[in-house]
Each structure stands twice: as structure tokens, then as C-alpha cells.
Design a protein around this motif. Structure first.
Motif, PDB file in Angstrom:
ATOM      1  N   ALA A  56       5.573   2.921  12.731  1.00 37.57           N
ATOM      2  CA  ALA A  56       5.454   2.984  11.091  1.00 37.57           C
ATOM      3  C   ALA A  56       5.730   4.247  10.175  1.00 37.57           C
ATOM      4  CB  ALA A  56       4.392   2.066  10.498  1.00 37.57           C
ATOM      5  N   GLY A  57       4.761   5.205  11.009  1.00 40.74           N
ATOM      6  CA  GLY A  57       5.103   6.574  10.426  1.00 40.74           C
ATOM      7  C   GLY A  57       4.635   6.792   9.154  1.00 40.74           C
ATOM      8  N   LEU A  58       3.702   5.950   8.649  1.00 40.63           N
ATOM      9  CA  LEU A  58       3.166   6.208   7.142  1.00 40.63           C
ATOM     10  C   LEU A  58       2.424   7.587   7.132  1.00 40.63           C
ATOM     11  CD1 LEU A  58       2.215   2.802   6.005  1.00 40.63           C
ATOM     12  CD2 LEU A  58       4.390   3.874   5.932  1.00 40.63           C
ATOM     13  N   ARG A  59       2.677   8.180   5.873  1.00 39.29           N
ATOM     14  CA  ARG A  59       1.891   9.354   5.968  1.00 39.29           C
ATOM     15  C   ARG A  59       0.451   9.204   5.337  1.00 39.29           C
ATOM     16  NH1 ARG A  59       2.588  13.005   1.559  1.00 39.29           N
ATOM     17  NH2 ARG A  59       3.297  11.714   0.060  1.00 39.29           N
ATOM     18  N   THR A  60      -0.475   9.898   6.232  1.00 39.86           N
ATOM     19  CA  THR A  60      -1.581   9.986   5.804  1.00 39.86           C
ATOM     20  C   THR A  60      -2.285  11.041   5.021  1.00 39.86           C
ATOM     21  OG1 THR A  60      -2.459  10.850   7.856  1.00 39.86           O
ATOM     22  CG2 THR A  60      -2.370   8.453   7.911  1.00 39.86           C
ATOM     23  N   GLY A  61      -3.201  10.837   4.115  1.00 41.76           N
ATOM     24  CA  GLY A  61      -3.768  11.788   3.217  1.00 41.76           C
ATOM     25  C   GLY A  61      -5.077  12.467   3.479  1.00 41.76           C
ATOM     26  N   ASP A  62      -5.423  13.444   2.821  1.00 39.83           N
ATOM     27  CA  ASP A  62      -6.732  14.009   3.045  1.00 39.83           C
ATOM     28  C   ASP A  62      -7.473  13.637   1.681  1.00 39.83           C
ATOM     29  OD1 ASP A  62      -6.129  15.366   5.418  1.00 39.83           O
ATOM     30  OD2 ASP A  62      -5.323  17.001   4.147  1.00 39.83           O
ATOM     31  N   ILE A  63      -8.760  13.501   1.883  1.00 34.25           N
ATOM     32  CA  ILE A  63      -9.721  13.407   0.780  1.00 34.25           C
ATOM     33  C   ILE A  63     -10.006  14.643   0.026  1.00 34.25           C
ATOM     34  CG2 ILE A  63     -11.976  12.616   0.000  1.00 34.25           C
ATOM     35  CD1 ILE A  63     -10.526  10.360   1.297  1.00 34.25           C
ATOM     36  N   SER A  64      -9.851  14.553  -1.129  1.00 33.33           N
ATOM     37  CA  SER A  64     -10.175  15.845  -1.890  1.00 33.33           C
ATOM     38  C   SER A  64     -11.699  16.129  -1.736  1.00 33.33           C
ATOM     39  CB  SER A  64      -9.860  15.570  -3.301  1.00 33.33           C
ATOM     40  OG  SER A  64     -10.608  16.472  -4.332  1.00 33.33           O
ATOM     41  N   GLU A  65     -12.107  17.024  -1.190  1.00 34.43           N
ATOM     42  CA  GLU A  65     -13.490  17.436  -1.197  1.00 34.43           C
ATOM     43  C   GLU A  65     -14.395  17.475  -2.388  1.00 34.43           C
ATOM     44  OE1 GLU A  65     -15.296  17.427   1.672  1.00 34.43           O
ATOM     45  OE2 GLU A  65     -13.269  17.057   2.848  1.00 34.43           O
ATOM     46  N   TYR A  66     -13.611  18.286  -3.473  1.00 34.38           N
ATOM     47  CA  TYR A  66     -14.263  18.249  -4.746  1.00 34.38           C
ATOM     48  C   TYR A  66     -14.460  17.156  -5.372  1.00 34.38           C
ATOM     49  CZ  TYR A  66     -14.930  19.956  -9.454  1.00 34.38           C
ATOM     50  OH  TYR A  66     -15.778  20.533 -10.611  1.00 34.38           O
ATOM     51  N   HIS A  67     -13.431  16.143  -5.309  1.00 32.66           N
ATOM     52  CA  HIS A  67     -13.750  14.988  -5.989  1.00 32.66           C
ATOM     53  C   HIS A  67     -14.182  13.597  -5.281  1.00 32.66           C
ATOM     54  CE1 HIS A  67     -12.183  16.537  -9.886  1.00 32.66           C
ATOM     55  NE2 HIS A  67     -11.158  16.878  -9.163  1.00 32.66           N
ATOM     56  N   ASN A  68     -14.079  13.947  -3.984  1.00 36.53           N
ATOM     57  CA  ASN A  68     -14.406  12.827  -3.013  1.00 36.53           C
ATOM     58  C   ASN A  68     -13.568  11.629  -3.341  1.00 36.53           C
ATOM     59  OD1 ASN A  68     -15.533  11.408  -0.957  1.00 36.53           O
ATOM     60  ND2 ASN A  68     -17.407  10.674  -2.223  1.00 36.53           N
ATOM     61  N   LYS A  69     -12.187  11.811  -3.565  1.00 38.93           N
ATOM     62  CA  LYS A  69     -11.375  10.685  -3.961  1.00 38.93           C
ATOM     63  C   LYS A  69      -9.978  11.083  -3.001  1.00 38.93           C
ATOM     64  CE  LYS A  69     -12.273   9.433  -8.563  1.00 38.93           C
ATOM     65  NZ  LYS A  69     -13.179  10.164  -9.404  1.00 38.93           N
ATOM     66  N   GLY A  70      -9.260  10.071  -2.737  1.00 37.92           N
ATOM     67  CA  GLY A  70      -8.096  10.019  -1.894  1.00 37.92           C
ATOM     68  C   GLY A  70      -6.807  10.459  -3.005  1.00 37.92           C
ATOM     69  N   MET A  71      -6.116  11.069  -2.096  1.00 40.61           N
ATOM     70  CA  MET A  71      -4.732  11.677  -2.516  1.00 40.61           C
ATOM     71  C   MET A  71      -3.709  10.409  -2.423  1.00 40.61           C
ATOM     72  SD  MET A  71      -6.366  14.819  -2.491  1.00 40.61           S
ATOM     73  CE  MET A  71      -5.944  15.840  -1.272  1.00 40.61           C
ATOM     74  N   HIS A  72      -2.949  10.178  -3.401  1.00 41.88           N
ATOM     75  CA  HIS A  72      -1.820   8.969  -2.999  1.00 41.88           C
ATOM     76  C   HIS A  72      -1.081   9.356  -2.040  1.00 41.88           C
ATOM     77  CE1 HIS A  72      -2.865   6.350  -6.362  1.00 41.88           C
ATOM     78  NE2 HIS A  72      -2.929   7.316  -7.151  1.00 41.88           N
ATOM     79  N   THR A  73      -0.641   8.572  -1.059  1.00 39.84           N
ATOM     80  CA  THR A  73       0.331   8.832   0.061  1.00 39.84           C
ATOM     81  C   THR A  73       1.414   7.711  -0.285  1.00 39.84           C
ATOM     82  OG1 THR A  73      -1.107   7.731   1.697  1.00 39.84           O
ATOM     83  CG2 THR A  73      -1.059  10.149   1.512  1.00 39.84           C
ATOM     84  N   THR A  74       1.138   6.638  -0.412  1.00 40.96           N
ATOM     85  CA  THR A  74       1.880   5.489  -0.754  1.00 40.96           C
ATOM     86  C   THR A  74       2.319   5.456  -2.286  1.00 40.96           C
ATOM     87  OG1 THR A  74       1.009   4.142   1.033  1.00 40.96           O
ATOM     88  CG2 THR A  74       2.326   2.878  -0.371  1.00 40.96           C
ATOM     89  N   THR A  75       3.610   5.526  -2.330  1.00 40.97           N
ATOM     90  CA  THR A  75       4.178   5.508  -3.925  1.00 40.97           C
ATOM     91  C   THR A  75       4.795   4.039  -4.388  1.00 40.97           C
ATOM     92  OG1 THR A  75       6.279   6.416  -3.255  1.00 40.97           O
ATOM     93  CG2 THR A  75       4.379   7.854  -3.757  1.00 40.97           C
ATOM     94  N   PHE A  76       4.848   3.177  -3.222  1.00 42.88           N
ATOM     95  CA  PHE A  76       5.512   1.834  -3.713  1.00 42.88           C
ATOM     96  C   PHE A  76       4.943   0.904  -2.781  1.00 42.88           C
ATOM     97  CE2 PHE A  76       8.460   4.591  -0.922  1.00 42.88           C
ATOM     98  CZ  PHE A  76       8.402   3.774   0.309  1.00 42.88           C
ATOM     99  N   SER A  77       5.250  -0.244  -3.060  1.00 40.76           N
ATOM    100  CA  SER A  77       4.736  -1.557  -2.277  1.00 40.76           C
ATOM    101  C   SER A  77       5.956  -1.779  -1.114  1.00 40.76           C
ATOM    102  CB  SER A  77       4.328  -2.751  -3.095  1.00 40.76           C
ATOM    103  OG  SER A  77       3.333  -2.581  -4.137  1.00 40.76           O
ATOM    104  N   GLU A  78       5.302  -2.157  -0.220  1.00 41.03           N
ATOM    105  CA  GLU A  78       6.441  -2.592   0.977  1.00 41.03           C
ATOM    106  C   GLU A  78       5.717  -3.782   1.983  1.00 41.03           C
ATOM    107  OE1 GLU A  78       9.080  -0.309   4.146  1.00 41.03           O
ATOM    108  OE2 GLU A  78       7.367   0.757   3.376  1.00 41.03           O
ATOM    109  N   MET A  79       6.632  -4.610   2.347  1.00 37.68           N
ATOM    110  CA  MET A  79       6.233  -5.680   3.482  1.00 37.68           C
ATOM    111  C   MET A  79       6.536  -5.001   5.015  1.00 37.68           C
ATOM    112  SD  MET A  79       7.246  -9.377   1.962  1.00 37.68           S
ATOM    113  CE  MET A  79       6.135 -10.404   3.007  1.00 37.68           C
ATOM    114  N   ILE A  80       5.548  -5.162   5.668  1.00 37.60           N
ATOM    115  CA  ILE A  80       5.768  -4.522   7.048  1.00 37.60           C
ATOM    116  C   ILE A  80       5.627  -5.621   8.127  1.00 37.60           C
ATOM    117  CG2 ILE A  80       4.891  -2.605   8.621  1.00 37.60           C
ATOM    118  CD1 ILE A  80       4.036  -0.979   6.181  1.00 37.60           C
ATOM    119  N   PRO A  81       6.710  -5.869   8.951  1.00 38.25           N
ATOM    120  CA  PRO A  81       6.477  -6.865   9.796  1.00 38.25           C
ATOM    121  C   PRO A  81       5.411  -6.392  10.836  1.00 38.25           C
ATOM    122  CG  PRO A  81       8.597  -5.917   9.769  1.00 38.25           C
ATOM    123  CD  PRO A  81       7.916  -5.217   8.800  1.00 38.25           C
ATOM    124  N   LEU A  82       4.486  -7.425  11.324  1.00 34.75           N
ATOM    125  CA  LEU A  82       3.742  -7.136  12.426  1.00 34.75           C
ATOM    126  C   LEU A  82       4.236  -7.452  13.923  1.00 34.75           C
ATOM    127  CD1 LEU A  82       0.377  -8.250  10.604  1.00 34.75           C
ATOM    128  CD2 LEU A  82       0.966  -6.072  11.287  1.00 34.75           C
TER     129      LEU A  82
END
Length: 310
Positions: A197-223
């Protein structure tokens, strides 16, 4: 030509036709859904009719009736809604009690919306390898709370794959919406479930303890074992929409159960005498966190009260 919307990138939709082709499609003209003011008239998971043109792209001309959908308020103070996905068999809300924090108000708003649109939900608590002491106690308390209400819960460490086999079994042959805040590990989970699938994974902002967006659109992925995952951008807040005040208690199963014993039929469960719900909160049959979430949705009617941290 009929097909399934498998991806939405804003103005374009990828439609997988019944004969297996992926056609880039647009909405024809001023196409809008009746009675729903929405930022996206077509959603991932929709069954649609398309007219293919000479260039090999297409116009979406009709949407089949949906069996269900999950919807949220588009943004602060907006009267418009955003349909996250349509025609799903179940939703899985990925929750992290820390790194980043998922609040109970956010969880409860998601659950109430799913109840309103008849979508079964399972809570998946990810990053269990990182929880010790107070975090672990909170995790155990949340699992106990939601299991008691009737929501299935599971624990997962996506990185080490602990709990992944159970998740695979739950997903087999179903269309599942995967949701949660940015940073809770949705992309890591999908990469483990769908090799390549090769989706990008993001880091957590240490300062805000929040995730940074890596997915920018919705998608159906076959399993690999059948079924689809609907991957969605991380949701910062979950504003409810299309809920009438009197209905909201119906979407909290334990509040609805106790409300049958209220003195008044139109009880708002805020301050009325003889309110069985308030008594149940005082006697700890209904958790304070769930009651607070119920009140926060009631307050959505006063639109200035809706804040993104929900």
C-alpha cells in the motif's frame, strides 16, 4: 456504466466500473444532493452511474440510494456537512490515549453519529506498547466503559503487529471505514494489512502532541482477504450535524435506556425534576464523561459553542 467511487481527490473521483476499469470522473453541472448541504455531494463508497466521454474520463450522472453514511460538520461555525464515507458495513475508530490524546468527547461524538446512521463501530486502541502507569489505567478504564455500553474494543500495537490478526479477522469481507485523529497510526495499520500500500506515515509533533496529516483524501483500499478499507484524512474535530435536540439521547444507548423512567416525556436531562438520567449519573450508572459528551452535542445547537477540539 455503473461503478463504485473508490477515491476522492477534491474535484475528481476515481470510479471503479463493474467491469473492473478505473475511470477518472467529475460531477456533471450543478449536481447537488437533495436536502443535504454538503461540501461533497459524492462520497467514497457511493455506487454511481457515469457517462464516459471520448477522452476516457467521465461525468457522474446519478448516485444510487445509500444504505448509510457517516457525516460531520465541515468546519467551525459551518452549516455545511462533509460526508466521510457511504455504504459501509462497519467503522473502526482508531484511538490513542496518548501520543496523541483522543478525548472521550471526540470518541462519543463519533459513536453518536454512527448510531444515528446505523453504522456499527469497533474501538481499536493503538500504540499499547507506549502506555504505562496512568496511561495504562486510563486505557483499561476506557475499554471497560465502552465494552459495558456495548461497543466492542480491541488493543493493538501496529508497529509490532500485536493484535493485528484479530483485526484482520474483523475486516474480512467487509467495507470498513477507518477513522481517527491524525497521528493515531491509521497509515501504519493499513501498510501492515495491505502489503505494498505504501502509505506515508507521519510523526507526532512533540510540542503539540498531535499528529501531522499524511492522508489528504479518502480512498477505498482492497484487502488481501476480501473487503475494503476506507482510509480517510485524520479528523481534528467531530462537529455533529442534522441532530435534533430531542433525538440526541437516542444515540447514547445507556442514556436512552434510563430516559424511559424520566418524569417528563420531553426531558432534556439537564435540570428537570424526576430526571432518571441525572440520577443515573449521580449514582455512576452513566459515566460523567459520556454525560458531558451528550451535553456538548446539545450545545452544538448554539453554534458558537462548537469548537474544533471536539
Amino acid at each position: 456504466m455503473r461503478g463504485l467511487v473508490i477515491k476522492n481527490t477534491g474535484s475528481w473521483y476515481t470510479v471503479r466500473t463493474d467491469d473492473g476499469r478505473d475511470i477518472e470522473s467529475k460531477i456533471k453541472g450543478n449536481f447537488r444532493l437533495k436536502d443535504i448541504r454538503t461540501t461533497n455531494p459524492v462520497a467514497v463508497g457511493d455506487r454511481v452511474d457515469i457517462d464516459i466521454n471520448a477522452e476516457g474520463t467521465a461525468f457522474i450522472t446519478e448516485i444510487e440510494d445509500r444504505k448509510n453514511y457517516i457525516i460531520r460538520r465541515a468546519s467551525n461555525l459551518s452549516k455545511q456537512s462533509h460526508i466521510i464515507a457511504a455504504n459501509v458495513d462497519q467503522a473502526m475508530l482508531i484511538v490513542t490515549v496518548n501520543y496523541p490524546i483522543t478525548t472521550t468527547v471526540f470518541i462519543d461524538r463519533f459513536l453518536a453519529t454512527a448510531e444515528a446512521y446505523r453504522v456499527p463501530v469497533k474501538l481499536v486502541f493503538n500504540k499499547i506498547d507506549r502506555y504505562h502507569g496512568g496511561d495504562r489505567e486510563l486505557l483499561d478504564g476506557l475499554i471497560n466503559l465502552y465494552t459495558t455500553i456495548g461497543y466492542p474494543c480491541s488493543e493493538l500495537c501496529a508497529r509490532s503487529e500485536e493484535g493485528l490478526d484479530e483485526l484482520k479477522e474483523d475486516l474480512k469481507g467487509k467495507i470498513t471505514l477507518l477513522s481517527g485523529h491524525s497521528g493515531v497510526g491509521k497509515s501504519t495499520i493499513i501498510n501492515k494489512l495491505v502489503p505494498g500500500a505504501g502509505l506515508r506515515t507521519g510523526d507526532i509533533s512533540e510540542y503539540h502532541n498531535k499528529g501531522m496529516h499524511t492522508t489528504t483524501f479518502s480512498e477505498m483500499i482492497p484487502l488481501p482477504d476480501g473487503g475494503y478499507l476506507i482510509d480517510t484524512p485524520g479528523i481534528k474535530g467531530f462537529g455533529t450535524i442534522e441532530m435534533e435536540g430531542a433525538e440526541i439521547a437516542h444515540y447514547f444507548p445507556e442514556i436512552f435506556k434510563f430516559s424511559a423512567d424520566c418524569k417528563f416525556n420531553n426531558c432534556s436531562h439537564r435540570h428537570e425534576p424526576g430526571c432518571a438520567v441525572l440520577r443515573a449519573v449521580e449514582e455512576h450508572y452513566i459515566s460523567e464523561s459520556r454525560y458531558k459528551s451528550y451535553l456538548s452535542i446539545l450545545d452544538d445547537k448554539q453554534e458558537s459553542k462548537y469548537r474544533e477540539e471536539y
